[in-house]
Design a protein around this motif. Structure first.
Motif: not given
Length: 167
Positions: A113-115, A147-155, A120-126
């Motif tokens: 969930g911390i993603l 939370d569509y942002v969290e679901l989206g970053t997970s997806s 943006g730089v760290t999330r993109a790197a992971v």
């Protein structure tokens, strides 16, 4: 498939499903044994592919992951310098830049969930690191179902629909 006796039935079902999928998320509440589930998933990937798996954790959690693995006979080694050990290696998210995706066959993102909260730089790197690996597991107790942002970053981290597409 290796399914140890210490897992509860619901944990076995989740781990079995995640192993068969190869890229999955275990969103299970606090206290339901996510660490054991992700370690059994990682151990199965190591046994199947004979290649290492990386477990990413928040800052102080890698030591806990090692202790939990030792309780059940799963060897986990911590690396702070980018060394990929055979079997399961753990490190924290902030050290990911020291590792090479080509050294691993799979990855676990503990407390994934911390993603959402990373810049943006760290999330993109992971996400980019994960994108290069065929086996991916996200694990968190705190997904926000609306939370569509969290679901989206997970997806997106799992190689499915991107978070901007979901938004």
């Amino acid at each position: 498939m290796w399914m140890p006796d210490f897992l509860f039935d619901f944990q076995r079902a989740l781990v079995d499903w995640a192993i068969r999928k190869g890229r999955a998320a275990i969103f299970a509440d606090t206290g339901l044994g996510k660490t054991f589930m992700q370690l059994v998933w990682a151990e199965n990937v190591v046994r199947r592919e004979n290649k290492p798996v990386l477990v990413l954790t928040p800052l102080a959690v890698s030591h806990q992951t090692i202790r939990e693995g030792a309780k059940v006979g799963i060897v986990v080694r911590r690396s702070t310098d980018g060394t990929a050990y055979s079997g399961i290696t753990t490190t924290n998210y902030e050290r990911l830049h020291l590792f090479k995706p080509t050294d691993f066959i799979g990855i676990v993102a503990d407390e994934s969930g911390i993603l959402k909260s990373f810049d943006g730089v760290t999330r993109a790197a992971v996400t980019e690191f994960m994108r290069r690996l065929p086996y991916r597991l996200l694990a968190t107790a705190t997904p926000s179902p609306n939370d569509y942002v969290e679901l989206g970053t997970s997806s997106e981290a799992l190689g499915e629909l991107g978070y901007t597409d979901i938004l």
